[in-house]
Design an enzyme around this catalytic site. Structure first.
Site, PDB file in Angstrom:
ATOM      1  N   SER A   7       0.837  -1.203   0.000  1.00 49.76           N
ATOM      2  CA  SER A   7       0.000   0.000   0.000  1.00 49.76           C
ATOM      3  C   SER A   7       0.869   1.248   0.000  1.00 49.76           C
ATOM      4  O   SER A   7       1.605   1.529   0.945  1.00 49.76           O
ATOM      5  CB  SER A   7      -0.916   0.016   1.222  1.00 49.76           C
ATOM      6  OG  SER A   7      -1.451   1.315   1.368  1.00 49.76           O
ATOM      7  N   HIS A  32      -0.972  -1.316  -4.411  1.00 48.55           N
ATOM      8  CA  HIS A  32      -2.246  -0.959  -3.800  1.00 48.55           C
ATOM      9  C   HIS A  32      -2.320   0.557  -3.626  1.00 48.55           C
ATOM     10  O   HIS A  32      -1.484   1.163  -2.962  1.00 48.55           O
ATOM     11  CB  HIS A  32      -2.355  -1.665  -2.449  1.00 48.55           C
ATOM     12  CG  HIS A  32      -3.691  -1.568  -1.798  1.00 48.55           C
ATOM     13  ND1 HIS A  32      -4.758  -2.370  -2.147  1.00 48.55           N
ATOM     14  CD2 HIS A  32      -4.143  -0.772  -0.808  1.00 48.55           C
ATOM     15  CE1 HIS A  32      -5.809  -2.075  -1.401  1.00 48.55           C
ATOM     16  NE2 HIS A  32      -5.463  -1.099  -0.568  1.00 48.55           N
ATOM     17  N   ASP A  34      -4.629   3.569  -2.302  1.00 51.94           N
ATOM     18  CA  ASP A  34      -5.768   3.869  -1.422  1.00 51.94           C
ATOM     19  C   ASP A  34      -6.314   5.259  -1.693  1.00 51.94           C
ATOM     20  O   ASP A  34      -5.660   6.261  -1.411  1.00 51.94           O
ATOM     21  CB  ASP A  34      -5.313   3.800   0.043  1.00 51.94           C
ATOM     22  CG  ASP A  34      -5.098   2.376   0.501  1.00 51.94           C
ATOM     23  OD1 ASP A  34      -6.047   1.585   0.405  1.00 51.94           O
ATOM     24  OD2 ASP A  34      -3.981   2.065   0.962  1.00 51.94           O
ATOM     25  N   MET A  36      -9.069   7.983  -0.742  1.00 49.09           N
ATOM     26  CA  MET A  36      -9.983   8.349   0.357  1.00 49.09           C
ATOM     27  C   MET A  36     -10.552   9.737   0.112  1.00 49.09           C
ATOM     28  O   MET A  36      -9.819  10.649  -0.278  1.00 49.09           O
ATOM     29  CB  MET A  36      -9.223   8.365   1.679  1.00 49.09           C
ATOM     30  CG  MET A  36      -8.534   7.063   2.000  1.00 49.09           C
ATOM     31  SD  MET A  36      -7.641   7.202   3.539  1.00 49.09           S
ATOM     32  CE  MET A  36      -6.904   5.566   3.640  1.00 49.09           C
ATOM     33  N   HIS A  65      -7.992   0.911  -4.525  1.00 51.44           N
ATOM     34  CA  HIS A  65      -8.968   0.683  -3.448  1.00 51.44           C
ATOM     35  C   HIS A  65      -9.724   1.989  -3.196  1.00 51.44           C
ATOM     36  O   HIS A  65      -9.175   2.917  -2.608  1.00 51.44           O
ATOM     37  CB  HIS A  65      -8.203   0.216  -2.196  1.00 51.44           C
ATOM     38  CG  HIS A  65      -9.060   0.008  -0.997  1.00 51.44           C
ATOM     39  ND1 HIS A  65      -8.523  -0.145   0.273  1.00 51.44           N
ATOM     40  CD2 HIS A  65     -10.409  -0.093  -0.845  1.00 51.44           C
ATOM     41  CE1 HIS A  65      -9.498  -0.311   1.133  1.00 51.44           C
ATOM     42  NE2 HIS A  65     -10.653  -0.275   0.487  1.00 51.44           N
ATOM     43  N   MET A  67     -12.112   4.208  -1.353  1.00 49.35           N
ATOM     44  CA  MET A  67     -12.857   4.438  -0.109  1.00 49.35           C
ATOM     45  C   MET A  67     -13.576   5.766  -0.290  1.00 49.35           C
ATOM     46  O   MET A  67     -13.237   6.777   0.330  1.00 49.35           O
ATOM     47  CB  MET A  67     -11.884   4.458   1.072  1.00 49.35           C
ATOM     48  CG  MET A  67     -11.379   3.062   1.432  1.00 49.35           C
ATOM     49  SD  MET A  67      -9.903   3.088   2.436  1.00 49.35           S
ATOM     50  CE  MET A  67      -8.651   3.206   1.170  1.00 49.35           C
ATOM     51  N   MET A 136     -11.649  -6.028   4.764  1.00 51.06           N
ATOM     52  CA  MET A 136     -10.830  -5.083   5.531  1.00 51.06           C
ATOM     53  C   MET A 136     -10.528  -5.696   6.900  1.00 51.06           C
ATOM     54  O   MET A 136     -11.430  -6.149   7.605  1.00 51.06           O
ATOM     55  CB  MET A 136     -11.559  -3.754   5.720  1.00 51.06           C
ATOM     56  CG  MET A 136     -11.629  -2.887   4.472  1.00 51.06           C
ATOM     57  SD  MET A 136     -10.036  -2.512   3.720  1.00 51.06           S
ATOM     58  CE  MET A 136      -9.206  -1.610   5.034  1.00 51.06           C
ATOM     59  N   ASP A 174      -6.556  -6.465   4.009  1.00 53.45           N
ATOM     60  CA  ASP A 174      -5.932  -5.134   3.994  1.00 53.45           C
ATOM     61  C   ASP A 174      -6.078  -4.481   5.361  1.00 53.45           C
ATOM     62  O   ASP A 174      -7.195  -4.258   5.831  1.00 53.45           O
ATOM     63  CB  ASP A 174      -6.634  -4.296   2.912  1.00 53.45           C
ATOM     64  CG  ASP A 174      -6.102  -2.869   2.812  1.00 53.45           C
ATOM     65  OD1 ASP A 174      -5.041  -2.580   3.401  1.00 53.45           O
ATOM     66  OD2 ASP A 174      -6.757  -2.056   2.122  1.00 53.45           O
TER      67      ASP A 174
END
Ligand code: DX5
Ligand code: ZN
Length: 215
Positions: A7, A32, A34, A36, A65, A67, A136, A174
């Site tokens: 990540s 990965h 992330d 957000m 990913h 979010m 998660m 994760d």
């Protein structure tokens, strides 16, 4: 085969491109990323421009990913900026089927994720429509947390549901994953490991990657 997806959230942001090369050279399978939005999770990370900027510098599979709330609005943008696999949260929208369809329309692999408190059975109707389930193992929003052990029972449940229906699917974990607890996650049925701090925070990144690969 166990795949490792480091990540990027845990890397040195001022050195992003070099950090990606570092984990690529060390033998990681995916990257990965992330995303957000400060709404679905109480934190903001990075978005399309960063992914687009990194894309030409890496051959790794970009494992994005999301979010973010109502992800369907941005699927095409993430597909266009270089995502290979797009994972969204079951809890982030009302029509999961629509999001899955949109990702497929863009020609990308689909992942669906649950937070630690969401029961695994909600995923049953989607198992034959996605490439990957992400369970998660911490509350999404921040790197560097401790794995919540109960979440591994959701991993096992997803694995059992898929087996029962004769479906082959990747199961990703994760949050708080390190070479020690990764064994338990793999035993529960996970085959894709996300690790932020345990890879980018290691003094010897190559050794850290090896310890995951030698599980
Ligand atoms: C948390 C993110 C994770 C996180 C993993 O919301 O989805 O990918 O960055 O980092 P570590 O391995 O440090 O928990
Ligand atoms: Zn993540």
């Amino acid at each position: 085969m166990i795949k490792l997806s480091p990540s990027l959230l845990a890397c040195d942001f001022s050195q992003m491109r070099n950090e990606v090369s570092k984990v690529e050279k060390a033998g990681c399978d995916m990257l990965h990323l992330d995303v957000m939005d400060g709404v679905f999770v109480p934190n903001i990370s990075f978005g399309m421009p960063v992914i687009k900027a990194l894309r030409p510098h890496s051959k790794l599979e970009f494992d994005v990913h999301l979010m973010i709330q109502d992800p369907v609005r941005y699927i095409k943008d993430f597909a266009d900026c270089g995502a290979d696999l797009i994972t969204f949260h079951y809890e982030s929208c009302n029509d999961q089927g629509e999001v899955i369809e949109k990702i497929r329309e863009c020609g990308k692999k689909v992942g669906i994720s649950i937070k630690p408190s969401t029961p695994a059975f909600v995923l049953e109707p989607f198992l034959d429509k996605v490439d990957m389930v992400l369970v998660m193992t911490v509350e999404p929003g921040f790197g560097g947390q401790k794995l919540i052990p109960d979440t591994l029972s959701s991993v096992k449940q997803v694995c059992d549901m898929a087996k029962m229906r004769g479906i082959t699917i990747d199961i990703q974990v994760d949050g708080g994953i390190n070479p020690e607890n990764a064994k338990d996650a793999v035993q529960a049925g996970a085959n894709v490991l996300v690790a932020g701090s345990a890879v980018f925070g290691a003094s010897d990144v190559e050794a850290a990657v090896r310890s995951f690969k030698n599980l």
